[in-house]
Design a protein around this motif. Structure first.
Motif, PDB file in Angstrom:
ATOM      1  N   ALA A 241       9.806 -17.892  -2.317  1.00 44.44           N
ATOM      2  CA  ALA A 241       8.241 -18.226  -2.726  1.00 44.44           C
ATOM      3  C   ALA A 241       7.252 -17.144  -2.338  1.00 44.44           C
ATOM      4  CB  ALA A 241       7.918 -19.410  -2.096  1.00 44.44           C
ATOM      5  N   SER A 242       7.196 -16.533  -1.389  1.00 44.37           N
ATOM      6  CA  SER A 242       6.219 -15.426  -0.978  1.00 44.37           C
ATOM      7  C   SER A 242       6.401 -14.083  -1.642  1.00 44.37           C
ATOM      8  CB  SER A 242       6.019 -15.362   0.520  1.00 44.37           C
ATOM      9  OG  SER A 242       6.000 -16.650   0.955  1.00 44.37           O
ATOM     10  N   VAL A 243       7.762 -13.857  -1.854  1.00 42.01           N
ATOM     11  CA  VAL A 243       8.070 -12.401  -2.228  1.00 42.01           C
ATOM     12  C   VAL A 243       8.372 -12.477  -3.683  1.00 42.01           C
ATOM     13  CG1 VAL A 243       9.508 -10.356  -1.782  1.00 42.01           C
ATOM     14  CG2 VAL A 243       8.691 -11.627   0.118  1.00 42.01           C
ATOM     15  N   LEU A 244       9.443 -13.114  -3.988  1.00 41.91           N
ATOM     16  CA  LEU A 244      10.071 -13.013  -5.289  1.00 41.91           C
ATOM     17  C   LEU A 244       9.054 -13.740  -6.409  1.00 41.91           C
ATOM     18  CD1 LEU A 244      12.483 -12.369  -7.276  1.00 41.91           C
ATOM     19  CD2 LEU A 244      13.434 -14.555  -6.811  1.00 41.91           C
ATOM     20  N   LEU A 245       8.815 -14.925  -6.184  1.00 39.91           N
ATOM     21  CA  LEU A 245       7.813 -15.637  -7.016  1.00 39.91           C
ATOM     22  C   LEU A 245       6.465 -15.081  -7.355  1.00 39.91           C
ATOM     23  CD1 LEU A 245       8.901 -19.381  -6.587  1.00 39.91           C
ATOM     24  CD2 LEU A 245       9.602 -17.661  -8.312  1.00 39.91           C
ATOM     25  N   ILE A 246       5.771 -14.352  -6.271  1.00 38.48           N
ATOM     26  CA  ILE A 246       4.537 -14.041  -6.114  1.00 38.48           C
ATOM     27  C   ILE A 246       4.494 -12.708  -7.051  1.00 38.48           C
ATOM     28  CG2 ILE A 246       2.510 -13.000  -4.760  1.00 38.48           C
ATOM     29  CD1 ILE A 246       2.617 -16.002  -4.835  1.00 38.48           C
ATOM     30  N   ASN A 247       5.575 -11.971  -6.894  1.00 39.53           N
ATOM     31  CA  ASN A 247       5.766 -10.826  -7.601  1.00 39.53           C
ATOM     32  C   ASN A 247       5.747 -10.866  -8.911  1.00 39.53           C
ATOM     33  OD1 ASN A 247       5.735  -8.183  -5.737  1.00 39.53           O
ATOM     34  ND2 ASN A 247       6.609  -9.466  -4.543  1.00 39.53           N
TER      35      ASN A 247
ATOM     36  N   LEU B  53       7.907 -22.858  -8.927  1.00 38.61           N
ATOM     37  CA  LEU B  53       7.495 -23.124  -7.408  1.00 38.61           C
ATOM     38  C   LEU B  53       7.511 -24.435  -6.720  1.00 38.61           C
ATOM     39  CD1 LEU B  53       6.046 -21.971  -4.763  1.00 38.61           C
ATOM     40  CD2 LEU B  53       3.812 -22.338  -5.960  1.00 38.61           C
ATOM     41  N   THR B  54       7.216 -25.508  -7.604  1.00 41.90           N
ATOM     42  CA  THR B  54       7.302 -26.868  -7.292  1.00 41.90           C
ATOM     43  C   THR B  54       9.060 -27.008  -6.940  1.00 41.90           C
ATOM     44  OG1 THR B  54       5.615 -27.283  -8.872  1.00 41.90           O
ATOM     45  CG2 THR B  54       7.342 -29.163  -8.204  1.00 41.90           C
ATOM     46  N   VAL B  55       9.932 -26.302  -7.903  1.00 42.35           N
ATOM     47  CA  VAL B  55      11.286 -26.604  -7.380  1.00 42.35           C
ATOM     48  C   VAL B  55      11.511 -26.138  -5.959  1.00 42.35           C
ATOM     49  CG1 VAL B  55      13.567 -25.754  -8.337  1.00 42.35           C
ATOM     50  CG2 VAL B  55      12.095 -26.536 -10.102  1.00 42.35           C
ATOM     51  N   PHE B  56      11.106 -25.080  -5.585  1.00 44.38           N
ATOM     52  CA  PHE B  56      11.273 -24.393  -4.436  1.00 44.38           C
ATOM     53  C   PHE B  56      10.713 -25.117  -3.193  1.00 44.38           C
ATOM     54  CE2 PHE B  56      12.676 -20.707  -7.038  1.00 44.38           C
ATOM     55  CZ  PHE B  56      13.877 -20.572  -6.818  1.00 44.38           C
ATOM     56  N   VAL B  57       9.550 -25.357  -3.647  1.00 39.90           N
ATOM     57  CA  VAL B  57       8.804 -26.530  -2.578  1.00 39.90           C
ATOM     58  C   VAL B  57       9.593 -27.770  -2.332  1.00 39.90           C
ATOM     59  CG1 VAL B  57       6.548 -27.837  -2.144  1.00 39.90           C
ATOM     60  CG2 VAL B  57       6.508 -25.521  -3.044  1.00 39.90           C
ATOM     61  N   LEU B  58       9.813 -28.348  -3.322  1.00 39.21           N
ATOM     62  CA  LEU B  58      10.790 -29.494  -3.055  1.00 39.21           C
ATOM     63  C   LEU B  58      11.993 -29.317  -2.410  1.00 39.21           C
ATOM     64  CD1 LEU B  58       9.978 -31.573  -6.399  1.00 39.21           C
ATOM     65  CD2 LEU B  58       8.757 -31.720  -4.237  1.00 39.21           C
TER      66      LEU B  58
ATOM     67  N   GLY C  66      -6.537 -17.763 -20.583  1.00 36.63           N
ATOM     68  CA  GLY C  66      -6.243 -18.710 -21.260  1.00 36.63           C
ATOM     69  C   GLY C  66      -4.633 -18.470 -21.506  1.00 36.63           C
ATOM     70  N   GLU C  67      -4.178 -17.170 -21.608  1.00 36.30           N
ATOM     71  CA  GLU C  67      -3.034 -16.797 -21.723  1.00 36.30           C
ATOM     72  C   GLU C  67      -2.214 -16.796 -20.336  1.00 36.30           C
ATOM     73  OE1 GLU C  67      -0.944 -16.188 -24.266  1.00 36.30           O
ATOM     74  OE2 GLU C  67      -2.748 -16.644 -25.543  1.00 36.30           O
ATOM     75  N   MET C  68      -2.893 -16.233 -19.222  1.00 40.72           N
ATOM     76  CA  MET C  68      -2.536 -16.516 -17.870  1.00 40.72           C
ATOM     77  C   MET C  68      -2.220 -17.708 -17.535  1.00 40.72           C
ATOM     78  SD  MET C  68      -4.402 -13.332 -16.034  1.00 40.72           S
ATOM     79  CE  MET C  68      -4.629 -11.629 -16.573  1.00 40.72           C
ATOM     80  N   VAL C  69      -2.897 -18.716 -18.050  1.00 35.97           N
ATOM     81  CA  VAL C  69      -2.787 -20.249 -17.434  1.00 35.97           C
ATOM     82  C   VAL C  69      -1.557 -20.403 -17.975  1.00 35.97           C
ATOM     83  CG1 VAL C  69      -3.727 -22.612 -17.937  1.00 35.97           C
ATOM     84  CG2 VAL C  69      -5.271 -20.733 -17.200  1.00 35.97           C
ATOM     85  N   HIS C  70      -0.962 -20.219 -19.258  1.00 31.41           N
ATOM     86  CA  HIS C  70       0.274 -20.422 -19.718  1.00 31.41           C
ATOM     87  C   HIS C  70       1.575 -19.693 -18.961  1.00 31.41           C
ATOM     88  CE1 HIS C  70      -0.848 -22.565 -23.361  1.00 31.41           C
ATOM     89  NE2 HIS C  70      -1.569 -21.351 -23.500  1.00 31.41           N
ATOM     90  N   ASP C  71       1.099 -18.735 -18.460  1.00 30.55           N
ATOM     91  CA  ASP C  71       1.971 -18.140 -17.338  1.00 30.55           C
ATOM     92  C   ASP C  71       2.037 -18.615 -15.921  1.00 30.55           C
ATOM     93  OD1 ASP C  71       2.550 -16.070 -19.423  1.00 30.55           O
ATOM     94  OD2 ASP C  71       1.199 -14.668 -18.415  1.00 30.55           O
ATOM     95  N   LEU C  72       1.155 -19.087 -15.648  1.00 35.68           N
ATOM     96  CA  LEU C  72       0.966 -20.002 -14.348  1.00 35.68           C
ATOM     97  C   LEU C  72       1.630 -21.244 -14.449  1.00 35.68           C
ATOM     98  CD1 LEU C  72      -0.380 -19.651 -11.744  1.00 35.68           C
ATOM     99  CD2 LEU C  72      -2.456 -20.768 -12.372  1.00 35.68           C
ATOM    100  N   THR C  73       1.384 -21.761 -15.671  1.00 35.10           N
ATOM    101  CA  THR C  73       2.314 -23.273 -15.713  1.00 35.10           C
ATOM    102  C   THR C  73       3.713 -22.936 -15.529  1.00 35.10           C
ATOM    103  OG1 THR C  73       0.547 -23.761 -17.585  1.00 35.10           O
ATOM    104  CG2 THR C  73       2.662 -24.927 -17.400  1.00 35.10           C
ATOM    105  N   PHE C  74       4.183 -21.843 -16.015  1.00 28.03           N
ATOM    106  CA  PHE C  74       5.646 -21.710 -15.685  1.00 28.03           C
ATOM    107  C   PHE C  74       6.040 -21.424 -14.334  1.00 28.03           C
ATOM    108  CE2 PHE C  74       5.460 -20.919 -20.441  1.00 28.03           C
ATOM    109  CZ  PHE C  74       6.269 -21.853 -20.950  1.00 28.03           C
ATOM    110  N   PHE C  75       5.096 -20.797 -13.759  1.00 26.71           N
ATOM    111  CA  PHE C  75       5.251 -20.387 -12.371  1.00 26.71           C
ATOM    112  C   PHE C  75       5.078 -21.289 -11.375  1.00 26.71           C
ATOM    113  CE2 PHE C  75       2.905 -19.302  -8.431  1.00 26.71           C
ATOM    114  CZ  PHE C  75       3.907 -18.441  -7.830  1.00 26.71           C
TER     115      PHE C  75
END
Length: 273
Positions: free
Chosen positions: A241-247, A178-183, A165-174
């Motif tokens: 996306a693949s290096v910075l955000l994933i880490n 990620l959406t910003v960079f994808v767009l 549940g806590e990680m889902v909150h972290d994933l939301t911000f991630f």
């Protein structure tokens, strides 16, 4: 002797009653019944769910589907009982207390979806059956997710649910980042690869599909100006996306896990309360 036998039988019945009402036995009842419910639901959706309008003159819903409808109705009655059992005088207070629990919200949503499919199911319109089957598939996935609540009673798994549940909150911000960079990559690249097009609701899907799957194939053979611009955007996008955000996501998950792992026993006992 007769009185002794009667007292022995009475004591035996009391022992059986105590056993059947023990918390652990009730937990097993709940677990096994939920597993059977999921198996029945899956069987109906996969093997026994047909459009009624094609066979309306000869056939109705199958027996397994009728059992499933009855089962979900009993679950609805149980949720109503839980609301009425709240030791709060006002109905608004009971509902407010009931919906403070995430799993109760999930139960309510799943039951509502199921009965929506039942209504659509019996409408003599061909398109309604396809919609009903789609909603029913989503509903089944919710019931499978609902199984996680049963695992909260297990000492090894209960705290892990809190971590998830806590990680889902972290994933939301991630996902927001990620959406910003994808767009930021997908929209300019799509505009450079294609001419001006009429707007379609499928266009956002094609843009996201480009940003995820079709990047290198469309860019590597383009040596014009727009090709070099797309190549530069691709380098920046992959780096971020693949290096910075994933880490960053891994670091956030590790921090959450370390923070909660120290208090797993306390978390598990609190869940039992």
């Amino acid at each position: 002797n007769v009185d002794y036998k009667k007292s022995g039988i009475k004591q035996y019945i009391e022992n059986v009653s105590i056993f059947l009402h023990a918390p652990y036995v009730k937990y097993l009842y709940n677990l096994y019944s939920h597993v059977i419910f999921l198996l029945l639901f899956s069987y109906v959706l996969l093997c026994d769910y047909f459009p009624l309008y094609e066979y309306q003159s000869n056939y109705g819903p199958s027996m397994t589907e009728l059992i499933l409808i009855l089962w979900v109705f009993t679950l609805l009655c149980e949720e109503i009982r839980q609301i009425r059992a709240k030791k709060i005088h006002s109905m608004y207070g009971k509902l407010q207390s009931y919906f403070t629990i995430l799993w109760n919200k999930l139960d309510t949503f799943a039951i509502i979806l199921f009965f929506i499919t039942c209504i659509l199911r019996f409408l003599p319109i061909s398109g309604c059956f396809n919609i009903a089957r789609t909603i029913l598939a989503i509903d089944l996935s919710i019931w499978y997710i609902r199984t996680l609540d049963i695992f909260s009673a297990v000492k090894r798994l209960g705290p892990k649910l809190v971590m998830i549940g806590e990680m889902v909150h972290d994933l939301t911000f991630f996902m927001l980042m990620l959406t910003v960079f994808v767009l930021a990559f997908g929209v300019p690249t799509y505009s450079l690869l294609n001419d001006v097009q009429n707007f379609s609701w499928h266009m956002p899907r094609r843009i996201i599909n480009l940003a995820y799957w079709q990047i290198v194939e469309d860019i590597e053979k383009n040596y014009e100006l727009n090709g070099y611009v797309m190549f530069f955007l691709l380098i920046v996008y992959i780096t971020v996306a693949s290096v910075l955000l994933i880490n960053l996501l891994i670091a956030m998950f590790s921090n959450t896990f370390d923070r909660l792992h120290m208090n797993t026993d306390c978390i598990w006992k609190f869940q039992q309360y």
